[in-house]
Design a protein around this motif. Structure first.
Motif, mmCIF file in Angstrom:
data_model
loop_
_atom_site.group_PDB
_atom_site.id
_atom_site.type_symbol
_atom_site.label_atom_id
_atom_site.label_comp_id
_atom_site.label_asym_id
_atom_site.label_seq_id
_atom_site.Cartn_x
_atom_site.Cartn_y
_atom_site.Cartn_z
ATOM 1 N N UNK A 145 13.340 12.926 -6.253
ATOM 2 C CA UNK A 145 13.121 14.105 -5.413
ATOM 3 C C UNK A 145 11.756 14.141 -4.747
ATOM 4 N N UNK A 146 10.792 13.432 -5.319
ATOM 5 C CA UNK A 146 9.434 13.477 -4.768
ATOM 6 C C UNK A 146 9.243 12.471 -3.635
ATOM 7 N N UNK A 147 8.233 12.719 -2.816
ATOM 8 C CA UNK A 147 7.790 11.733 -1.839
ATOM 9 C C UNK A 147 7.031 10.628 -2.570
ATOM 10 N N UNK A 148 7.321 9.346 -2.214
ATOM 11 C CA UNK A 148 6.679 8.222 -2.908
ATOM 12 C C UNK A 148 5.439 7.761 -2.137
ATOM 13 N N UNK A 149 4.410 7.376 -2.907
ATOM 14 C CA UNK A 149 3.171 6.856 -2.322
ATOM 15 C C UNK A 149 3.336 5.351 -2.117
ATOM 16 N N UNK A 150 3.298 4.939 -0.882
ATOM 17 C CA UNK A 150 3.428 3.509 -0.562
ATOM 18 C C UNK A 150 2.025 2.937 -0.345
ATOM 19 N N UNK A 151 1.713 1.872 -1.079
ATOM 20 C CA UNK A 151 0.400 1.214 -0.950
ATOM 21 C C UNK A 151 0.590 -0.229 -0.484
ATOM 22 N N UNK A 152 -0.422 -0.751 0.192
ATOM 23 C CA UNK A 152 -0.339 -2.167 0.600
ATOM 24 C C UNK A 152 -0.899 -3.053 -0.518
ATOM 25 N N UNK A 153 -0.972 -4.371 -0.256
ATOM 26 C CA UNK A 153 -1.394 -5.301 -1.291
ATOM 27 C C UNK A 153 -2.796 -5.024 -1.792
ATOM 28 N N UNK A 154 -3.635 -4.453 -0.927
ATOM 29 C CA UNK A 154 -5.008 -4.157 -1.343
ATOM 30 C C UNK A 154 -5.080 -2.838 -2.115
ATOM 31 N N UNK A 155 -3.946 -2.166 -2.236
ATOM 32 C CA UNK A 155 -3.929 -0.898 -2.971
ATOM 33 C C UNK A 155 -4.179 0.304 -2.087
ATOM 34 N N UNK A 156 -4.390 0.092 -0.787
ATOM 35 C CA UNK A 156 -4.635 1.219 0.113
ATOM 36 C C UNK A 156 -3.312 1.945 0.416
ATOM 37 N N UNK A 157 -3.405 3.268 0.483
ATOM 38 C CA UNK A 157 -2.211 4.062 0.776
ATOM 39 C C UNK A 157 -1.842 3.866 2.242
ATOM 40 N N UNK A 158 -0.578 3.541 2.481
ATOM 41 C CA UNK A 158 -0.155 3.349 3.875
ATOM 42 C C UNK A 158 0.765 4.463 4.354
ATOM 43 N N UNK A 159 1.553 5.002 3.467
ATOM 44 C CA UNK A 159 2.496 6.039 3.899
ATOM 45 C C UNK A 159 3.031 6.814 2.706
ATOM 46 N N UNK A 160 3.638 7.961 3.019
ATOM 47 C CA UNK A 160 4.410 8.698 2.019
ATOM 48 C C UNK A 160 5.842 8.713 2.539
ATOM 49 N N UNK A 161 6.766 8.290 1.691
ATOM 50 C CA UNK A 161 8.170 8.269 2.102
ATOM 51 C C UNK A 161 8.948 9.259 1.235
ATOM 52 N N UNK A 162 9.646 10.184 1.870
ATOM 53 C CA UNK A 162 10.429 11.161 1.132
ATOM 54 C C UNK A 162 11.572 10.486 0.385
#
Ligand code: UD1
Ligand code: CA
Length: 481
Positions: A145-162
């Motif tokens: 149900x939550x939005x997921x935190x998407x990170x790249x290989x360096x660990x930086x947040x790139x997006x939130x996907x519902x």
């Protein structure tokens, strides 16, 4: 930790909360003496923002009226239709003139466990890292149900996907969006204009702002909450009770660490506004509400419910209910007493078993030990009210006052028909109906004279067990005691 005072906090509270199945708007449900939105506002208030805006929509008359009562300084913005969290924030910013210079913190109105401490940490990280947006995240056991935190290989947040828009791989992510953000105000206002509605819910997602800002080359960061339970949003009454339990445990833990003995935390319930002094003992089954204060060394419970009641040092309250009452130092209440509003018990006074009081001052050392009603009365010092007495305060139309002086001794089963005054040092006979003032030092007797009609049983109930017992008694010599 640096204190970075945000320009504004926007609280989202326009949603309906259908899963509560309630006529009461979700954010107005109570835990520990405060509405859900009230808890969020208390945490937000710790940031000392210049502006505090609550976005209201569903049932906004009720929500606005509640806010006017509990947080009159808060501004409200109306989101007439719930077109998504991004749209809601846009409405909030419009209330502030469309854009704000400085940091804007966004929180949801249904996360009552969020602490000011966590918000301060988020705000500090946001400022220290010079981010355009910082999202508060948490690792949760079940991210459904939550939005997921998407990170790249360096660990930086790139997006939130519902959740509804996420791929299988993204659904496996357990780091979620808490719904709490710190933004650069100007960048937020600008990005919100570019949020689209081409998602599974056809809504303006606030979460899309993150990707928009990142693509525009701005810094995007995350702050991970220490305890994921803190960011839990309330959607139904099961979660409501879980949150209440967690908050109650927090409050009791703080009380215990400050020197309060809580015999059974599992059956003790307190409001956030309750205060304690050292060496208080709280027995099982006790509920403490509102502005209740327990002073040093007093003992309350078991099975007591106190609302807006002050209990003095060393007092004892046992199996009692009290509302807007004041229990003096070393006074004793119960077992089984009911103190209604305006009950004021002075030092070392006693309101005993099956006694109800209302709008009554009980002087120092005065005792009302058993089975009585004391309403609309003033009783002086060191008096004793006999068992089963009633202060007859109501004539069917109006309430009247009774005054009893100091050092009085009133008999058992007295009716004090108000308005009436018993002078200092006076006595009243048991079974009296007192309708006239009693001068100081007098004995008032107000009852029918006793008449004994001898031989009545033998004449009227001949042959009965009572008649036989009486006959036998008349043959025996009188007993010694
Ligand atoms: C939202 C987040 C999700 C996050 C979750 C955390 C979005 C798109 N999704 O999802 O990433 O994990 O919160 O709990 O932001 N509200 C309004 N107006 C609206 C819609 C919502 O004021 O038009 C308010 C609601 O009253 C609520 C809050 O915003 O307080 C969150 O809305 P909700 O519908 O619960 O969002 P989620 O689907 O849970
Ligand atoms: Ca939610």
């Amino acid at each position: 930790m640096s204190t970075s005072r945000p320009a504004a906090v926007v609280v989202l509270a326009a949603g309906e909360g259908t899963r509560m199945k309630s006529a009461t708007p979700k954010v107005l449900h109570d835990i520990c003496g405060r509405s859900l939105v009230g808890h969020v506002l208390a945490a937000a208030g710790e940031l000392e923002p210049e502006h505090l805006v609550v976005v209201v929509g569903h049932a906004r008359e009720k929500v606005t009226a509640h806010l006017a009562e509990v947080a009159p300084d808060v501004r409200t913005a109306v989101q007439a239709e719930q077109n998504g969290t991004g749209h809601a924030v846009r409405m909030g910013l419009e209330e502030l003139g469309g854009s704000v210079d400085g940091t804007v913190v966004v929180v949801c109105g249904d996360t009552p466990l969020l602490t000011g401490e966590t918000l301060r940490r988020l705000s500090a990280t946001h400022s220290a890292d010079g981010n355009a947006v910082t999202v508060l995240t948490a690792e949760v056991p079940d991210a459904t149900g939550y939005g997921r935190i998407v990170r790249d290989d360096s660990g930086a947040v790139t997006a939130i996907v519902e959740h509804k828009d996420a791929s299988e791989a993204q659904r496996a992510i357990r780091e979620i969006n808490s719904g709490v953000f710190a933004f650069d105000g100007a960048l937020l206002a600008d990005a919100l204009k570019r949020v689209r509605t081409d998602n599974s819910q056809g809504e303006e997602y606030l979460t899309d702002v993150l990707g928009i800002l990142r693509e525009a080359g701005h810094r995007v960061g995350a702050s991970v909450a220490g305890d994921h339970r803190e960011i839990a949003g309330i959607n139904n009454r099961v979660q409501l009770s879980e949150a209440r339990r967690i908050l109650n445990d927090r409050l009791l833990t703080a009380a215990m660490l400050s020197g309060v003995t809580v015999i059974d935390p599992a059956t003790t319930w307190v409001d956030v506004t309750v205060t304690f002094e050292q060496d208080v003992v709280v027995h099982p089954g006790t509920q403490l509400h509102g502005a209740t204060h327990l002073a040093e060394g007093c003992e309350v419970g078991p099975n007591s419910r106190l609302t807006d009641t002050r209990v003095g040092a060393g007092a004892r309250v046992d199996n009692a209910v009290a509302v807007s009452a004041e229990v003096g130092p070393e006074a004793s209440v119960g077992p089984y007493a009911y103190l209604r509003p305006g009950s004021r018990l002075a030092r070392r006074s006693k309101v005993g078993t099956y006694v109800e009081t209302k709008n009554a001052s009980i002087g120092e050392g005065t005792k009302v030990p058993h089975l009585s009603y004391v309403g609309d009365a003033t009783i002086g010092e060191f008096s004793n009210i006999g068992a089963a007495s009633v202060f007859v305060n109501y004539d069917g139309q109006d309430k009247h006052h009774t005054t009893v002086g100091s050092h009085c001794r009133t008999g058992s089963d007295n009716m004090f028909v108000a308005p009436v005054t018993i002078g200092d040092g006076a006595y009243t006979a048991a079974g009296s109906v007192i309708t006239k003032d009693v001068p100081p030092g007098s004995l008032a007797v107000a009852r029918g004279q006793q008449r004994n009609i001898e031989g009545w049983v033998a004449r009227k109930r001949p042959g009965s067990a009572a008649a036989k017992a009486a006959e036998a008694a008349s043959r025996e010599p009188a007993s010694e005691d």
